[in-house]
Design a protein around this motif. Structure first.
Motif, mmCIF file in Angstrom:
data_model
loop_
_atom_site.group_PDB
_atom_site.id
_atom_site.type_symbol
_atom_site.label_atom_id
_atom_site.label_comp_id
_atom_site.label_asym_id
_atom_site.label_seq_id
_atom_site.Cartn_x
_atom_site.Cartn_y
_atom_site.Cartn_z
ATOM 1 N N ASN A 131 44.259 37.405 33.347
ATOM 2 C CA ASN A 131 42.941 37.004 33.855
ATOM 3 C C ASN A 131 42.918 35.522 34.223
ATOM 4 O O ASN A 131 42.359 35.150 35.250
ATOM 5 N N HIS A 135 41.967 35.010 38.055
ATOM 6 C CA HIS A 135 40.604 34.600 38.387
ATOM 7 C C HIS A 135 40.446 33.093 38.580
ATOM 8 O O HIS A 135 39.318 32.609 38.694
ATOM 9 N N ASP A 164 41.607 28.500 29.095
ATOM 10 C CA ASP A 164 41.994 27.816 30.336
ATOM 11 C C ASP A 164 40.876 26.896 30.791
ATOM 12 O O ASP A 164 39.744 27.013 30.337
ATOM 13 N N GLY A 184 33.469 40.178 37.351
ATOM 14 C CA GLY A 184 32.807 39.083 38.037
ATOM 15 C C GLY A 184 32.814 39.341 39.541
ATOM 16 O O GLY A 184 33.411 40.308 40.013
ATOM 17 N N SER A 187 36.262 39.849 41.333
ATOM 18 C CA SER A 187 36.909 41.157 41.185
ATOM 19 C C SER A 187 36.198 42.196 42.042
ATOM 20 O O SER A 187 36.820 43.071 42.625
ATOM 21 N N SER A 194 39.424 46.327 37.851
ATOM 22 C CA SER A 194 38.636 47.481 37.417
ATOM 23 C C SER A 194 37.671 47.101 36.297
ATOM 24 O O SER A 194 36.776 47.872 35.968
#
Ligand code: ATP
Ligand code: MG
Length: 235
Positions: A131, A135, A164, A184, A187, A194
């Motif tokens: 992620n 993202h 992060d 979000g 995505s 998913s």
């Protein structure tokens, strides 16, 4: 329960339909001779990439439903967790830095033993680390901080923070972020997530007798921080 199942089936159908529609559109255009010869290869590649996306999606659904199954059980073994984490991150280091992300680690030098299903726990960490990469923009820094946590009542836990300094998770998502199919905007639009990644991670970590939470606030320069507790062996 039934309502939940219906919603899940609707979400799955929608997620599968999107790439299939694209594949059908390109394939039909090719079959009907609508694509100039010099463009054909490009379209075949697009079809191929969409089909890979579809396979990834189906694998994720499969993994999620396996964890939900009443007969599912973890394959626990006693391992030294700090070494396990060091090895896991060493395995991922090259890929993470090749993609333009920085990785900062802080893992104790001593020993701590936990009962874990190595394969499943790796999957739980993969979803969280992936992620951060998926993202956030290149240049985002990932921090992994591991400590012994002796505060929680009588039980001892290993505390793993995966954080992060990227774009952060929008506030309206924070309460439901571990629920299946919560995604979000990125995505939903381009990245085709998913929304199962974090729900899979939570199921796995809770299956280890641990817990996972999203830290809000921006202490220490983190934008997104997942705090994970895994019980130490012999508690
Ligand atoms: N490190 C992060 N930085 C920014 N946003 C994040 C981060 N981790 C999760 N998110 C947000 O949380 C949402 C849910 O994450 P989750 O992993 O469950 O689903 P996904 O990544 O969209 O799809 P999947 O993991 O199933 O491919 C994401 O869509 C994204 O908006
Ligand atoms: Mg994900």
């Amino acid at each position: 329960m039934e309502e939940q199942r219906q919603k899940m089936l609707a979400d799955i159908s929608h997620d599968l339909k999107t790439p299939i529609t694209t594949i059908q559109g390109y394939a039909k255009a090719l079959a009907d001779g609508m694509i100039a010869e010099e463009e054909q290869k490009k379209y075949l590649n697009k079809i191929y990439n969409k089909s890979i996306e579809l396979t990834d999606l189906i694998n994720t659904f499969y993994e999620y439903s396996k964890l939900e199954h009443p007969d599912f059980s973890f394959c626990f073994e006693s391992i030294e967790i700090y070494e396990f984490l060091r090895e896991y991150l060493a395995e991922r280091y090259e890929e993470i830095s090749d993609k333009g992300f920085e990785l900062e680690l802080d893992i104790p030098e001593d020993h701590a033993f936990c009962n874990v299903d190595k394969f499943q726990l790796k999957r739980a960490f993969d979803n969280i680390v992936n992620n951060s990469i998926k993202h956030n923009p290149k240049g985002t820094r990932l921090f992994i901080n591991v400590t012994m946590d002796e505060q929680q009542s009588l039980n001892k836990f290993v505390r793993i923070v995966i954080a992060d300094n990227g774009v952060g998770i929008p506030q309206e998502l924070t309460a439901s972020i571990f629920d299946p199919f919560v995604v979000g905007d990125d995505s939903r639009t381009s990245k085709q997530g998913s929304g199962l990644g974090l729900s899979i991670s939570r199921k796995i970590i809770e299956g280890h007798g641990g817990n996972i939470a999203l830290e809000t606030g921006e202490e220490k320069g983190y934008k997104t921080a997942f705090k994970i507790f895994i019980p130490l062996l012999g508690q």
